[in-house]
Design an enzyme around this catalytic site. Structure first.
Site, PDB file in Angstrom:
ATOM      1  N   ARG A 297       3.854  98.823  38.170  1.00 41.51           N
ATOM      2  CA  ARG A 297       3.674  98.553  36.940  1.00 41.51           C
ATOM      3  C   ARG A 297       2.968  99.698  35.578  1.00 41.51           C
ATOM      4  O   ARG A 297       2.872  99.817  34.836  1.00 41.51           O
ATOM      5  CB  ARG A 297       1.795  97.869  37.126  1.00 41.51           C
ATOM      6  CG  ARG A 297       2.852  96.156  37.432  1.00 41.51           C
ATOM      7  CD  ARG A 297       1.471  95.354  37.610  1.00 41.51           C
ATOM      8  NE  ARG A 297       2.942  93.609  37.640  1.00 41.51           N
ATOM      9  CZ  ARG A 297       1.640  92.351  37.916  1.00 41.51           C
ATOM     10  NH1 ARG A 297      -0.226  92.519  37.583  1.00 41.51           N
ATOM     11  NH2 ARG A 297       2.520  91.598  38.307  1.00 41.51           N
ATOM     12  N   TYR A 441       9.526  92.565  33.121  1.00 39.62           N
ATOM     13  CA  TYR A 441       9.745  93.167  34.289  1.00 39.62           C
ATOM     14  C   TYR A 441       8.071  93.501  35.468  1.00 39.62           C
ATOM     15  O   TYR A 441       7.379  93.577  34.790  1.00 39.62           O
ATOM     16  CB  TYR A 441      10.899  94.152  35.220  1.00 39.62           C
ATOM     17  CG  TYR A 441      11.255  94.861  35.048  1.00 39.62           C
ATOM     18  CD1 TYR A 441      10.045  96.043  34.546  1.00 39.62           C
ATOM     19  CD2 TYR A 441      12.245  95.897  35.180  1.00 39.62           C
ATOM     20  CE1 TYR A 441      10.725  97.506  34.022  1.00 39.62           C
ATOM     21  CE2 TYR A 441      13.172  96.906  35.010  1.00 39.62           C
ATOM     22  CZ  TYR A 441      11.551  97.614  34.357  1.00 39.62           C
ATOM     23  OH  TYR A 441      12.396  98.457  33.897  1.00 39.62           O
ATOM     24  N   GLU A 442       7.961  93.495  37.470  1.00 37.49           N
ATOM     25  CA  GLU A 442       6.110  93.943  37.114  1.00 37.49           C
ATOM     26  C   GLU A 442       5.723  93.130  36.645  1.00 37.49           C
ATOM     27  O   GLU A 442       4.699  93.493  36.431  1.00 37.49           O
ATOM     28  CB  GLU A 442       6.633  95.042  37.286  1.00 37.49           C
ATOM     29  CG  GLU A 442       6.850  96.334  37.981  1.00 37.49           C
ATOM     30  CD  GLU A 442       7.962  95.676  39.417  1.00 37.49           C
ATOM     31  OE1 GLU A 442       6.342  95.580  39.661  1.00 37.49           O
ATOM     32  OE2 GLU A 442       9.066  96.410  39.518  1.00 37.49           O
ATOM     33  N   GLY A 443       6.040  91.527  36.149  1.00 40.07           N
ATOM     34  CA  GLY A 443       5.212  90.403  35.401  1.00 40.07           C
ATOM     35  C   GLY A 443       5.013  90.782  34.233  1.00 40.07           C
ATOM     36  O   GLY A 443       4.857  92.142  33.567  1.00 40.07           O
TER      37      GLY A 443
END
Lengths: 596, 596
Positions: A297, A441-443
């Site tokens: 992140r 992406y990655e949340g």
């Protein structure tokens, strides 16, 4: 096509003048990372990024990746493979890895600078080596000794690359819903069966092997997120002695057709009883995955920063050379048919917005990375613990704000170009499409906002925020008599105080109604990001004044800080008012009433 | 792939319940446009858009347009030509055109509803018929009688289409710089020579002829914008009796490679001594072009609205069906593995933001179109003049705000979809790419902002704003005792007052320093847009309460208005503070100090 020149002056300013990297690293026992070495790494990484990777950025966008459906093999865009070989040859894949696995043991903070340059030059390409970092972290922390021996050296050397296989069609944010199964075999390995989607670098032709870290459920798994285990599942089987074996029962079933990052292979990966090995404890896979994810992140935040920097370079060059209309106060270039558009106040607003968010964002991220290094290397246990708390708190801010600011930066760059910003020729529209993935992406941004206000604030009683605010207060106190920043400190102090009050306010409301957290989360995230940036802009001015940089540089930092405080920081007014209105305006409407 | 269903209920609400279209039109002598006919048009246009055009939206994106370099002919995506034939067959191209040229003489307000639906269904396709509208307007106002006879009937019938040829590589915003030449011929025609870029629908296979309205300079032209003339220059020559002749000396040299609207042909047009005829007075072409442009700018605002509406439909459907995580207060669907994401407060924030900006924006635009009709048809000269002033003032707000809100709407829709929003499959990423053009063409957002604060406010002493504020005050006074809107009126009144004060403040500063206009312009634009929307949301609540709509509809309007006032209107705080900081923070930095 846009060019890219690594922003070495500002990278050096961030590392040396603001964050005092050399002494910081020395205090952690990382004396090798001295100023000379830092500069050498920056310069060489900048050269490689600008000359090798940047010219392939448009190529990747145009050619994309090709899947051979018959074999499941993926061919990357022309030049990608050769560039990767050069990257490996230069030892870049091991820059921050532990020396015991062949790495150079450099601080992650320096790795961030490398990432920024590589991603700015070519975001799609950067994703092939990037994912290995998380795989290395997970195996280093949770792998058995033989797994470390077998997998880490080739991953660090770059001969193999890694992936994170989390998402399934029906399980994204909510990984507890995943269906991929892991059946135990007699030899201690597991047979992995299931379908994973959105797997970055899931298949490609750059490396000898691809090491998939796969979340799956054991037969006796409890339901939900507590029943997830992690498995290392390579493309080519690897035995306990590290020997490469036959092709494993997994393959790329399809490549996603995406808005951007066309040069990156985003794969549907089918596991058909593929041989995998458990990493860490059964049912504790999510914990291991979070180790990979937190680092990923921060890395995605840096990707956002990188796209902002490249947008900045394109927009500035264009605004200086594009002649159109006259300056408001009269002709600047009387011998030319028109003046450069940088003379227009509103073009300056767009440019300065990019500049303020990018240079400020660089410090926000670099500071987070110094805490990541301190959490690992600092001699004192309390310092390590505090650094860990602080970087955990800053991670969703860095991830979400720097990526959202990259949307704004690439957007403003397109606007500076006018209609020319919409066509491929100048490269601005690719930046806007590529940057877009970083907020997803990655949340998503919404997930980061929930992470910040939930796990990183409510759950920890604001421990991370307290550490950050203490740093701000310390800076204010230390600069009480400093005329260079006198104009900024009262505003910064007031905003820092308000940040604390708003936090208490929302946590009190959330104690009564759990919907208040989610309702405030998005505004709280941006409020936090903008106040944090106000701190970094004040520090930038102080650091610039105290530095040996030329007057023009110091003046530019001061003027950008003034712009930031006058034109960007007021956004906190809107975010504060919005979050204080509470959950009711969001929750009142019955789901059936939203529309037909 | 996303579907599209025309929002007939909300279109009817806007036209009938809020704006009282039937009596409004009757007062202008447009009695034919009665409620029954309006509903019939809405329904049929909705059916055509949803069933014929919407399914071709992804097709256009995938196939794009193909240029045959040898012939200069352009082939549109499969199905486009057939859909256009049906559109012509249905008489849609002439809906708002004057009956003397074969049109149906319907109000432009009804044409707007048609445009919204057609653009929402397929923005790329909608651009082929759309550009004819401006060509018709310019010829109707400025054309000689034979030009009207020769060109207007086939344009209105749709057998021919039109274009606007303004931009050149070095001349976009600043048309005074253009280089295209017009040399007089002995027969009264002119030979046009030059290169135009970004010509929407410049070449295609949908119609028998293409009528280019071209800006060029006569040999004796004074320099700058006062030396521009307008020429009608068809693809196939047209004689003074309207007979179609041989191919004219103009052709498409290239198609632009764009971020979106792939189904639309964006052409480089080369004129090599093409035969053209002067439209209007020599050197007065810019004036005629502004007639086309103002109508086109409102139309582009509606395009923005249309993309927001389609994003809304996609996001709402997904948020209702996607099961992921649990609602904050506990499981809603205990028998399912997770709850729909519409239960999450932050997902509701995104959805309600789209809903509030879209439905409010629809009223903002529809109201502007009613003024456009009144400016043309109202019996009273003062009413016509005021309507003209008001629509001129509203045009940059509609164009810029509705298109910028479409960026936010399509963005939020992508975020609701998470990673699925980034791939082509669900159609959300196409909307985001397509919507992006609306903020750039017909003048960027920055140019609209300058138009609003400059020509439409400073130059006219705020005449348009005064008319709009008078309407707001009238509404507040008329609803003083109305409990349905009691909670909104004090805020609306205060904001309206502040709008006036901020305007005076910036105009006073601009009298001293001309840079103040451009410095405030962007924030002033959005401040204006958000306060205008506050008015429309209050009116929506009042109109809904007074209507025969079901309780659920009334409640939804009330809840959306509350959301708007609590969560969106606070953005005015940031815009007001930012614009009040003045020009200094933008102008202080010397152009050389921006960066290396």
């Amino acid at each position: 096509m846009s060019n890219y020149t690594a922003p070495l002056t500002d990278l050096r300013f961030a590392l040396h003048d603001v964050l005092k990297a050399e002494s910081l690293f020395a205090a952690m026992g990382l004396e090798d990372a001295n100023a000379e070495l830092i500069d050498a790494v920056l310069e060489e990484a900048g050269r490689f990024s600008g000359s090798v990777l940047a010219p392939l950025n448009a190529t990747g966008d145009e050619h994309g990746c090709k899947l051979d459906k018959a074999t499941g093999e993926v061919t990357t865009a022309p030049g990608f493979k050769e560039a990767y070989a050069q990257f490996v040859e230069g030892g870049w894949t091991g820059l921050t890895a532990a020396p015991e696995f062949g790495g150079q043991g450099m601080p992650e903070t320096l790795g961030m600078a490398l990432s920024e340059m590589v991603s700015a030059a070519n975001l799609s390409w950067s994703l092939f080596p990037m994912l290995s970092h998380g795989a290395v972290e997970a195996l280093k922390h949770y792998g058995e000794d033989w797994q470390k021996d077998a997998f880490l050296k080739p991953l660090v050397a770059g001969n193999w690359t890694g992936t994170m296989c989390l998402t399934e069609p029906h399980a994204g944010t909510d990984l507890g819903l995943l269906k991929t199964r892991a059946e135990p075999n007699d030899d201690g390995s597991y047979s992995i069966t299931g379908t994973k989607i959105f797997i970055t670098a899931g298949e490609h032709d750059l490396s000898e092997n691809i090491v998939h870290l796969v979340l799956a459920k054991l037969p006796d798994a409890p339901p939900g997120p507590k029943g997830i285990s992690l498995f290392v599942t390579p493309k080519y089987k690897v035995d306990r002695s590290g020997n490469l074996g036959e092709r494993n029962a997994l393959r790329c079933g399809a490549l996603e057709h995406k808005m951007g990052i066309h040069g990156s292979s985003t794969c549907v990966m089918n596991f058909d009883g593929a041989q995998g090995y458990l990493v860490g404890q059964p049912h504790k896979g999510l914990q291991a995955m979070f180790v990979m994810m937190n680092s990923a992140r921060l890395g995605v935040g840096v990707q956002g920063l990188s796209q902002s920097e490249r947008a900045w370079q394109g927009a500035l060059a264009y605004a200086r050379e594009r002649l159109q209309s006259r300056a408001p106060k009269g002709a600047l270039l009387a011998d030319k048919p028109a003046d450069p558009i940088i003379a227009q106040p509103d073009v300056r607003r767009m440019l300065l917005t990019i500049k303020a968010l990018t240079e400020g964002g660089r410090l926000l991220a670099t500071h987070a990375y110094t805490q990541l290094d301190a959490a690992q290397h600092a001699g004192d246990a309390k310092v390590r613990a505090d650094a860990d708390t602080l970087v955990s708190f800053l991670t969703p801010i860095v991830k979400a704000c720097l990526t959202e600011w990259s949307i704004e930066a690439t957007y403003n760059a397109q606007q500076c170009f006018g209609g020319h910003g919409y066509i491929a020729e100048h490269g601005m529209e690719q930046l806007a499409r590529d940057a877009r993935i970083t907020t997803l992406y990655e949340g998503t941004t919404g997930i980061q906002a929930l992470d910040l206000i939930g796990r990183k604030t409510a759950v920890s009683q604001g421990a991370g925020l307290k550490l950050f605010l203490a740093e701000v207060e310390q800076f204010i106190a230390a600069n009480a008599g400093n005329p260079a920043v006198a104009e900024f400190l009262p505003v910064l102090g007031a905003k820092a105080q308000e940040w604390g009050k708003l936090t208490i306010d929302v946590l009190q409301r959330a104690a009564v109604n759990p919907e208040e957290l989610g309702a405030a989360s998005w505004d709280y995230l941006f409020y936090s990001g903008y106040v944090a940036l106000a701190y970094w802009w004040a520090r930038s001015v102080a650091a610039a004044q105290a530095s040996a940089h030329p007057e023009g540089f110091k003046q530019a930092k001061l003027e950008t800080a003034r712009f930031y405080y006058a034109r960007i920081l007021p956004r906190t007014l809107a975010h504060a008012a919005s979050m204080q209105s509470g959950a009711e305006p969001l929750m009142a409407m019955d789901a059936t009433r939203f529309g037909a």
